[in-house]
Write a protein that holds these residues in place. Structure first.
Motif, PDB file in Angstrom:
ATOM      1  N   ILE A 216       3.537   8.510   1.350  1.00  0.00           N
ATOM      2  CA  ILE A 216       2.458   8.395   1.508  1.00  0.00           C
ATOM      3  C   ILE A 216       2.150   7.868  -0.018  1.00  0.00           C
ATOM      4  N   LEU A 217       0.617   7.807  -0.582  1.00  0.00           N
ATOM      5  CA  LEU A 217       1.090   7.247  -2.185  1.00  0.00           C
ATOM      6  C   LEU A 217      -0.576   8.286  -2.256  1.00  0.00           C
ATOM      7  N   SER A 218      -0.083   8.859  -3.521  1.00  0.00           N
ATOM      8  CA  SER A 218      -0.556  10.336  -4.219  1.00  0.00           C
ATOM      9  C   SER A 218      -0.338   9.388  -5.517  1.00  0.00           C
ATOM     10  N   ASN A 219      -1.349  10.724  -6.747  1.00  0.00           N
ATOM     11  CA  ASN A 219      -1.307  10.551  -7.892  1.00  0.00           C
ATOM     12  C   ASN A 219      -0.246  10.814  -8.561  1.00  0.00           C
ATOM     13  N   ALA A 220       0.598  11.570  -7.818  1.00  0.00           N
ATOM     14  CA  ALA A 220       1.281  12.645  -8.168  1.00  0.00           C
ATOM     15  C   ALA A 220       2.877  11.640  -7.634  1.00  0.00           C
ATOM     16  N   VAL A 221       2.765  10.533  -7.513  1.00  0.00           N
ATOM     17  CA  VAL A 221       4.119   9.436  -6.970  1.00  0.00           C
ATOM     18  C   VAL A 221       3.784   8.512  -7.218  1.00  0.00           C
ATOM     19  N   PRO A 222       4.753   8.231  -8.852  1.00  0.00           N
ATOM     20  CA  PRO A 222       4.798   6.676  -9.272  1.00  0.00           C
ATOM     21  C   PRO A 222       4.801   5.379  -8.264  1.00  0.00           C
ATOM     22  N   CYS A 223       3.728   4.406  -8.971  1.00  0.00           N
ATOM     23  CA  CYS A 223       3.891   3.607  -7.526  1.00  0.00           C
ATOM     24  C   CYS A 223       3.727   2.475  -9.009  1.00  0.00           C
ATOM     25  N   ALA A 224       4.283   1.203  -7.649  1.00  0.00           N
ATOM     26  CA  ALA A 224       3.970   0.217  -8.486  1.00  0.00           C
ATOM     27  C   ALA A 224       3.473  -1.259  -7.365  1.00  0.00           C
ATOM     28  N   ILE A 225       3.135  -2.493  -7.913  1.00  0.00           N
ATOM     29  CA  ILE A 225       3.030  -2.954  -6.883  1.00  0.00           C
ATOM     30  C   ILE A 225       3.900  -5.219  -7.159  1.00  0.00           C
ATOM     31  N   ILE A 226       3.922  -5.366  -6.117  1.00  0.00           N
ATOM     32  CA  ILE A 226       5.123  -6.323  -5.890  1.00  0.00           C
ATOM     33  C   ILE A 226       3.850  -7.635  -6.343  1.00  0.00           C
ATOM     34  N   ARG A 227       4.293  -8.531  -7.609  1.00  0.00           N
ATOM     35  CA  ARG A 227       3.254  -9.246  -7.973  1.00  0.00           C
ATOM     36  C   ARG A 227       3.118 -10.706  -6.754  1.00  0.00           C
ATOM     37  N   THR A 228       4.288 -11.395  -6.169  1.00  0.00           N
ATOM     38  CA  THR A 228       3.873 -12.255  -5.273  1.00  0.00           C
ATOM     39  C   THR A 228       3.244 -11.870  -4.104  1.00  0.00           C
ATOM     40  N   SER A 229       3.293 -10.807  -3.579  1.00  0.00           N
ATOM     41  CA  SER A 229       3.159 -10.147  -2.692  1.00  0.00           C
ATOM     42  C   SER A 229       2.194  -9.288  -2.785  1.00  0.00           C
ATOM     43  N   GLY A 230       1.600  -8.355  -3.764  1.00  0.00           N
ATOM     44  CA  GLY A 230      -0.003  -7.450  -4.074  1.00  0.00           C
ATOM     45  C   GLY A 230       0.307  -6.529  -3.355  1.00  0.00           C
ATOM     46  N   HIS A 231       1.818  -6.464  -2.580  1.00  0.00           N
ATOM     47  CA  HIS A 231       1.977  -4.289  -2.094  1.00  0.00           C
ATOM     48  C   HIS A 231       2.405  -3.415  -2.177  1.00  0.00           C
ATOM     49  N   VAL A 232       1.578  -2.748  -2.498  1.00  0.00           N
ATOM     50  CA  VAL A 232       2.098  -1.438  -3.596  1.00  0.00           C
ATOM     51  C   VAL A 232       2.797  -0.516  -2.700  1.00  0.00           C
ATOM     52  N   ILE A 233       4.115  -0.266  -3.401  1.00  0.00           N
ATOM     53  CA  ILE A 233       5.453   0.360  -3.386  1.00  0.00           C
ATOM     54  C   ILE A 233       5.962   1.764  -4.169  1.00  0.00           C
ATOM     55  N   MET A 235       7.709   2.992  -6.429  1.00  0.00           N
ATOM     56  CA  MET A 235       9.035   3.393  -7.820  1.00  0.00           C
ATOM     57  C   MET A 235      10.437   3.382  -7.577  1.00  0.00           C
ATOM     58  N   GLU A 236      10.240   5.313  -5.984  1.00  0.00           N
ATOM     59  CA  GLU A 236      11.861   5.255  -5.685  1.00  0.00           C
ATOM     60  C   GLU A 236      12.420   3.846  -4.753  1.00  0.00           C
ATOM     61  N   CYS A 237      11.716   2.947  -4.261  1.00  0.00           N
ATOM     62  CA  CYS A 237      11.560   2.176  -3.477  1.00  0.00           C
ATOM     63  C   CYS A 237      12.066   1.243  -3.983  1.00  0.00           C
ATOM     64  N   VAL A 238      11.330   0.570  -5.556  1.00  0.00           N
ATOM     65  CA  VAL A 238      11.742  -0.372  -6.452  1.00  0.00           C
ATOM     66  C   VAL A 238      13.387   0.299  -7.055  1.00  0.00           C
ATOM     67  N   GLU A 239      13.830   1.480  -6.961  1.00  0.00           N
ATOM     68  CA  GLU A 239      14.945   1.515  -7.610  1.00  0.00           C
ATOM     69  C   GLU A 239      15.954   1.839  -6.441  1.00  0.00           C
ATOM     70  N   LYS A 240      15.697   2.157  -5.554  1.00  0.00           N
ATOM     71  CA  LYS A 240      16.696   2.407  -5.312  1.00  0.00           C
ATOM     72  C   LYS A 240      16.639   1.084  -3.607  1.00  0.00           C
ATOM     73  N   ILE A 241      16.253   0.154  -3.100  1.00  0.00           N
ATOM     74  CA  ILE A 241      16.075  -0.853  -2.450  1.00  0.00           C
ATOM     75  C   ILE A 241      15.820  -2.047  -2.957  1.00  0.00           C
ATOM     76  N   ILE A 242      15.159  -2.477  -3.635  1.00  0.00           N
ATOM     77  CA  ILE A 242      15.004  -3.728  -4.188  1.00  0.00           C
ATOM     78  C   ILE A 242      15.552  -4.204  -5.021  1.00  0.00           C
ATOM     79  N   LYS A 243      15.720  -3.594  -6.193  1.00  0.00           N
ATOM     80  CA  LYS A 243      16.758  -3.550  -7.443  1.00  0.00           C
ATOM     81  C   LYS A 243      18.158  -4.020  -7.025  1.00  0.00           C
ATOM     82  N   LYS A 244      18.546  -3.484  -6.148  1.00  0.00           N
ATOM     83  CA  LYS A 244      19.646  -4.345  -5.278  1.00  0.00           C
ATOM     84  C   LYS A 244      20.283  -5.325  -5.154  1.00  0.00           C
ATOM     85  N   ASP A 245      19.751  -5.876  -4.922  1.00  0.00           N
ATOM     86  CA  ASP A 245      19.068  -7.478  -3.935  1.00  0.00           C
ATOM     87  C   ASP A 245      18.363  -8.205  -4.626  1.00  0.00           C
TER      88      ASP A 245
END
Length: 288
Positions: A216-233, A235-245
């Motif tokens: 769940i997204l809220s003010n307490a959860v740091p979020c990021a936007i993927i520039r190419t698709s516009g999806h909001v995810i 930052m934990e997902c960025v660090e643990k999943i996206i930055k791997k490959d």
């Protein structure tokens, strides 16, 4: 009034601690309070209207705006630039006319001086025409520069302020950096599918979630936007999943570090998240 201490009943000094305590009890002085939740902008609200976005777009710095509100802002700034540009061009034209008038007046003065010299040569000094000694404020072309004394800007000692050439670039109202419509990125939210929650989208407390981890997204959860698709995810997902490959799990596209835009959240005109959560309320000062 505050009582003195037990061993200080004979003291006539009104101490700072007593003054501060009396001011707090009587409602005087500046009061500092921690900003509550109602004063902090939600992460999915427009930075201009402070309302949930209907057509959300985000800047390269991560500031969220409603497309309608930011378009209206850009148009107003463009109109303001055109108005200032017309004033600047009008001032340039006025300066050019003043230079031409000064040059014409100088030529006329030289011509009068030359004609007077010629008359002095051909006639005697007694027959020569004396220059005008009129004390009228309308003589010798002064009627063209006579100021209006009832208008402050027309006084002889009034300083005319020069209009500077306006800047054509539109600046972001939050970050102050150049803002272009083509740089705005459309945001795609992932709705929380809760069949038990029958409230409207605006009334829901948990409206959006990460499309990858379903957090769940809220003010307490740091979020990021993927520039190419516009999806909001998250930052934990960025660090643990996206930055791997560096592959977008939703579309399979290759990503770069610049494609991850951290979403700025939780700020109003006087409070920013994790920076300044105190507001000051100035009240009448208690005089000792």
């Amino acid at each position: 009034m505050t009582r003195h201490a037990r061993n200080c009943t004979a003291g006539a000094v009104y101490t700072y601690h007593e003054k501060k305590k009396d001011a707090a009890a009587s409602g005087y002085g500046t009061q500092s309070e921690r900003v509550g939740k109602d004063s902090v902008k939600s992460f999915d609200c427009c930075s201009l209207t402070l309302q949930p976005c209907r057509y959300p777009v985000v800047t390269k710095e991560g500031y969220l705006f409603d497309k309608e509100a930011i378009l209206e802002y850009i148009i107003s700034k463009k109109n303001e630039y055109n108005r200032k540009l017309k004033q600047y061009e009008k001032q340039l034209k006025k300066d050019e006319n003043e230079v031409k008038e000064l040059a014409a007046a100088e030529r006329e003065a030289n011509l009068i001086k030359f004609m007077s010299r010629e008359k002095n040569i051909t006639h005697s000094k007694s027959d020569s025409i004396a220059p005008s000694t009129s004390i009228s404020n309308l003589a010798n072309g002064k009627h063209k520069e006579l100021p209006s004394f009832w208008v402050p800007s027309q006084l002889p000692d009034a300083k005319v302020s020069k209009v500077e050439k306006p800047d054509a670039s539109v600046l972001c109202p939050i970050s102050g950096k150049p803002l272009k419509m083509k740089d705005l990125i459309e945001v795609k939210w992932t709705l929380v599918n809760d069949p038990d929650d029958k409230k409207s989208l605006i009334a829901k407390e948990n409206r959006y979630m990460c499309p990858i981890t379903h957090d769940i997204l809220s003010n307490a959860v740091p979020c990021a936007i993927i520039r190419t698709s516009g999806h909001v995810i998250t930052m934990e997902c960025v660090e643990k999943i996206i930055k791997k490959d560096w592959i977008n799990p939703l579309t399979g596209d290759k990503l770069k570090e610049k494609d991850i835009i951290p979403l700025q959240r939780g700020g109003t005109g006087y409070a920013l998240t994790n920076q300044n959560l105190e507001g000051k309320n100035e009240r009448p000062v208690l005089q000792a």
